[in-house]
Design a protein around this motif. Structure first.
Motif, PDB file in Angstrom:
ATOM      1  N   THR A  34       0.818  -1.208   0.000  1.00  0.00           N
ATOM      2  CA  THR A  34       0.000   0.000   0.000  1.00  0.00           C
ATOM      3  C   THR A  34       0.852   1.258   0.000  1.00  0.00           C
ATOM      4  OG1 THR A  34      -2.000   0.941   1.005  1.00  0.00           O
ATOM      5  CG2 THR A  34      -0.207   0.319   2.516  1.00  0.00           C
ATOM      6  N   SER A  35       0.202   2.343  -0.374  1.00  0.00           N
ATOM      7  CA  SER A  35       0.838   3.662  -0.348  1.00  0.00           C
ATOM      8  C   SER A  35      -0.184   4.652   0.200  1.00  0.00           C
ATOM      9  CB  SER A  35       1.275   4.081  -1.752  1.00  0.00           C
ATOM     10  OG  SER A  35       1.899   5.347  -1.727  1.00  0.00           O
ATOM     11  N   PRO A  36      -0.034   5.073   1.450  1.00  0.00           N
ATOM     12  CA  PRO A  36      -0.999   6.005   2.033  1.00  0.00           C
ATOM     13  C   PRO A  36      -0.812   7.407   1.480  1.00  0.00           C
ATOM     14  CG  PRO A  36       0.808   5.665   3.540  1.00  0.00           C
ATOM     15  CD  PRO A  36       1.051   4.738   2.387  1.00  0.00           C
ATOM     16  N   ARG A  37      -1.795   8.247   1.713  1.00  0.00           N
ATOM     17  CA  ARG A  37      -1.603   9.662   1.411  1.00  0.00           C
ATOM     18  C   ARG A  37      -0.433  10.168   2.254  1.00  0.00           C
ATOM     19  NH1 ARG A  37      -4.058  12.687   5.476  1.00  0.00           N
ATOM     20  NH2 ARG A  37      -5.411  11.511   6.867  1.00  0.00           N
ATOM     21  N   TYR A  38       0.287  11.157   1.752  1.00  0.00           N
ATOM     22  CA  TYR A  38       1.516  11.594   2.402  1.00  0.00           C
ATOM     23  C   TYR A  38       1.332  12.798   3.327  1.00  0.00           C
ATOM     24  CZ  TYR A  38       4.134   8.632  -0.865  1.00  0.00           C
ATOM     25  OH  TYR A  38       4.652   7.574  -1.572  1.00  0.00           O
ATOM     26  N   ASN A  39       0.146  13.367   3.348  1.00  0.00           N
ATOM     27  CA  ASN A  39      -0.105  14.566   4.154  1.00  0.00           C
ATOM     28  C   ASN A  39       0.812  15.715   3.731  1.00  0.00           C
ATOM     29  OD1 ASN A  39      -1.755  15.708   6.173  1.00  0.00           O
ATOM     30  ND2 ASN A  39      -0.115  15.586   7.678  1.00  0.00           N
ATOM     31  N   GLY A  90       2.642 -12.528   5.926  1.00  0.00           N
ATOM     32  CA  GLY A  90       4.005 -12.242   5.516  1.00  0.00           C
ATOM     33  C   GLY A  90       4.356 -10.780   5.668  1.00  0.00           C
ATOM     34  N   LEU A  91       4.846 -10.177   4.578  1.00  0.00           N
ATOM     35  CA  LEU A  91       5.368  -8.823   4.640  1.00  0.00           C
ATOM     36  C   LEU A  91       4.304  -7.759   4.407  1.00  0.00           C
ATOM     37  CD1 LEU A  91       8.692  -9.332   2.647  1.00  0.00           C
ATOM     38  CD2 LEU A  91       8.475  -8.909   5.100  1.00  0.00           C
ATOM     39  N   LEU A  92       4.466  -6.661   5.117  1.00  0.00           N
ATOM     40  CA  LEU A  92       3.724  -5.429   4.850  1.00  0.00           C
ATOM     41  C   LEU A  92       4.657  -4.509   4.066  1.00  0.00           C
ATOM     42  CD1 LEU A  92       1.761  -3.019   5.172  1.00  0.00           C
ATOM     43  CD2 LEU A  92       2.640  -2.727   7.502  1.00  0.00           C
ATOM     44  N   TRP A  93       4.342  -4.283   2.797  1.00  0.00           N
ATOM     45  CA  TRP A  93       5.122  -3.378   1.941  1.00  0.00           C
ATOM     46  C   TRP A  93       4.467  -2.011   1.952  1.00  0.00           C
ATOM     47  CZ3 TRP A  93       9.700  -5.012   0.239  1.00  0.00           C
ATOM     48  CH2 TRP A  93       9.907  -6.371  -0.009  1.00  0.00           C
ATOM     49  N   LEU A  94       5.229  -0.998   2.337  1.00  0.00           N
ATOM     50  CA  LEU A  94       4.705   0.359   2.437  1.00  0.00           C
ATOM     51  C   LEU A  94       5.528   1.298   1.563  1.00  0.00           C
ATOM     52  CD1 LEU A  94       2.685   2.236   4.173  1.00  0.00           C
ATOM     53  CD2 LEU A  94       4.790   2.911   5.336  1.00  0.00           C
ATOM     54  N   ASN A  95       4.864   1.975   0.646  1.00  0.00           N
ATOM     55  CA  ASN A  95       5.505   3.017  -0.161  1.00  0.00           C
ATOM     56  C   ASN A  95       5.239   4.369   0.494  1.00  0.00           C
ATOM     57  OD1 ASN A  95       4.409   4.760  -3.084  1.00  0.00           O
ATOM     58  ND2 ASN A  95       6.497   4.715  -2.317  1.00  0.00           N
ATOM     59  N   HIS A  96       6.327   5.089   0.826  1.00  0.00           N
ATOM     60  CA  HIS A  96       6.196   6.400   1.457  1.00  0.00           C
ATOM     61  C   HIS A  96       7.464   7.185   1.134  1.00  0.00           C
ATOM     62  CE1 HIS A  96       4.569   9.355   4.210  1.00  0.00           C
ATOM     63  NE2 HIS A  96       3.603   8.538   4.588  1.00  0.00           N
ATOM     64  N   LYS A  97       7.653   8.311   1.777  1.00  0.00           N
ATOM     65  CA  LYS A  97       8.846   9.111   1.511  1.00  0.00           C
ATOM     66  C   LYS A  97       9.170  10.006   2.703  1.00  0.00           C
ATOM     67  CE  LYS A  97       6.611  13.135  -0.663  1.00  0.00           C
ATOM     68  NZ  LYS A  97       6.589  13.971  -1.877  1.00  0.00           N
ATOM     69  N   ILE A  98      10.369  10.573   2.682  1.00  0.00           N
ATOM     70  CA  ILE A  98      10.746  11.578   3.685  1.00  0.00           C
ATOM     71  C   ILE A  98       9.995  12.860   3.377  1.00  0.00           C
ATOM     72  CG2 ILE A  98      12.641  12.959   4.609  1.00  0.00           C
ATOM     73  CD1 ILE A  98      14.522  10.662   3.868  1.00  0.00           C
ATOM     74  N   ARG A  99       9.368  13.424   4.414  1.00  0.00           N
ATOM     75  CA  ARG A  99       8.660  14.699   4.283  1.00  0.00           C
ATOM     76  C   ARG A  99       9.327  15.712   5.208  1.00  0.00           C
ATOM     77  NH1 ARG A  99       3.849  14.011   6.703  1.00  0.00           N
ATOM     78  NH2 ARG A  99       4.880  12.431   7.945  1.00  0.00           N
ATOM     79  N   LEU A 196      -3.340  -7.673  -0.199  1.00  0.00           N
ATOM     80  CA  LEU A 196      -4.214  -6.643   0.361  1.00  0.00           C
ATOM     81  C   LEU A 196      -3.644  -5.262   0.089  1.00  0.00           C
ATOM     82  CD1 LEU A 196      -6.412  -5.447   2.355  1.00  0.00           C
ATOM     83  CD2 LEU A 196      -4.734  -5.877   4.183  1.00  0.00           C
ATOM     84  N   ASP A 197      -4.504  -4.347  -0.354  1.00  0.00           N
ATOM     85  CA  ASP A 197      -4.149  -2.926  -0.404  1.00  0.00           C
ATOM     86  C   ASP A 197      -5.266  -2.153   0.286  1.00  0.00           C
ATOM     87  OD1 ASP A 197      -3.472  -0.316  -0.867  1.00  0.00           O
ATOM     88  OD2 ASP A 197      -3.012  -0.578  -2.990  1.00  0.00           O
ATOM     89  N   PRO A 198      -5.044  -1.691   1.532  1.00  0.00           N
ATOM     90  CA  PRO A 198      -6.094  -1.010   2.278  1.00  0.00           C
ATOM     91  C   PRO A 198      -6.352   0.422   1.826  1.00  0.00           C
ATOM     92  CG  PRO A 198      -4.088  -1.010   3.550  1.00  0.00           C
ATOM     93  CD  PRO A 198      -3.816  -1.836   2.333  1.00  0.00           C
ATOM     94  N   MET A 199      -5.505   0.941   0.950  1.00  0.00           N
ATOM     95  CA  MET A 199      -5.708   2.271   0.364  1.00  0.00           C
ATOM     96  C   MET A 199      -5.435   2.132  -1.128  1.00  0.00           C
ATOM     97  SD  MET A 199      -3.849   4.288   3.510  1.00  0.00           S
ATOM     98  CE  MET A 199      -2.850   2.866   3.948  1.00  0.00           C
TER      99      MET A 199
END
Length: 239
Positions: A34-39, A90-99, A196-199
């Motif tokens: 998943t990739s949440p909103r980044y705020n 198994g693994l939770l893959w999260l796409n995010h970034k430094i803000r 699963l992608d919750p977002m």
């Protein structure tokens, strides 16, 4: 908040709040991607400085709300990820970034105190942040938390820096590139397993999962994104 469930082939899609659905709507899955909103939505939807009139900023501002108190945002993100970890074998893959806030970077690993199994640097090859008085950020991260219950050792040959250009969609301003999702699924989800992608946004993770004969559970609370995800997955089965 009540949620709506739609089943399309091997995809089960939920229109509603992901926290609600994760608590009450689904069982165990093999991996989460998943990739949440980044705020980070620009405070001026029309853009400013060198980005004044930028079409992407305007599109993002129209697409969804992304401006929350930072403490509230971090608490929400931890809640969602905590629930995903409970549901994920198994693994939770999260796409995010430094803000950046008040001149200081906030790294996702400072927010999410989970065991880190794998790190991928997504080299986007471009940047919109050209007016921040620092080297222009042109990468994001994909972090795999937990431990895999399945791993395809053929994928060990893949390096950890991936140069993949951003993807585009007429509805969503920040869609997953398919090439970013595909290795994660092939490496860590067994054939016939559940992704699963919750977002899920417009359902790119679902399309890739179904293409490679995995099942998919997707959740989103944005009506336009959910409708587009349903349409794309229906079209997948019509091919």
């Amino acid at each position: 908040m009540a949620y709506k469930k739609v089943v399309i082939g091997n995809a089960t899609l939920y229109y509603g709040d992901c926290v609600e659905v994760l608590k009450h709507g689904i069982g165990k899955v093999d991996i989460t991607i998943t990739s949440p909103r980044y705020n980070t939505l620009h405070h001026a939807p029309q853009g400013s400085g060198c980005h004044k009139g930028n079409k992407w900023i305007k599109k993002s501002a129209r697409a969804y709300a992304d401006k929350t108190d930072e403490k509230e945002y971090q608490a929400w993100l931890r809640t969602v990820c905590d629930l995903c970890r409970v549901k994920t074998k198994g693994l939770l893959w999260l796409n995010h970034k430094i803000r950046y806030r008040n001149g200081a970077g906030i790294h996702p690993l400072r927010i999410l105190p989970y065991p880190l199994y794998s790190e991928i640097i997504w080299d986007r090859g471009c940047s919109l942040t050209l007016n921040s008085n620092r080297f222009s950020p042109s990468h994001e991260g994909v972090w795999g938390f937990g431990k895999p219950h399945y791993w395809n050792e053929f994928e060990n040959r893949r390096m950890s820096v991936w140069r993949i250009p951003p993807a585009h969609d007429p509805v969503h301003p920040c869609v997953f590139p398919r090439k970013l999702i595909e290795p994660l699924i092939l490496a860590s989800c067994p054939w016939g397993g559940i992704v699963l992608d919750p977002m899920m946004g417009v359902g790119t993770a679902g399309i890739v999962a179904l293409t490679h004969e995995r099942r998919f559970i997707g959740i989103d609370n944005n009506k336009k994104f959910f409708t587009q995800a349903c349409r794309r997955i229906e079209n997948f089965y019509l091919k």
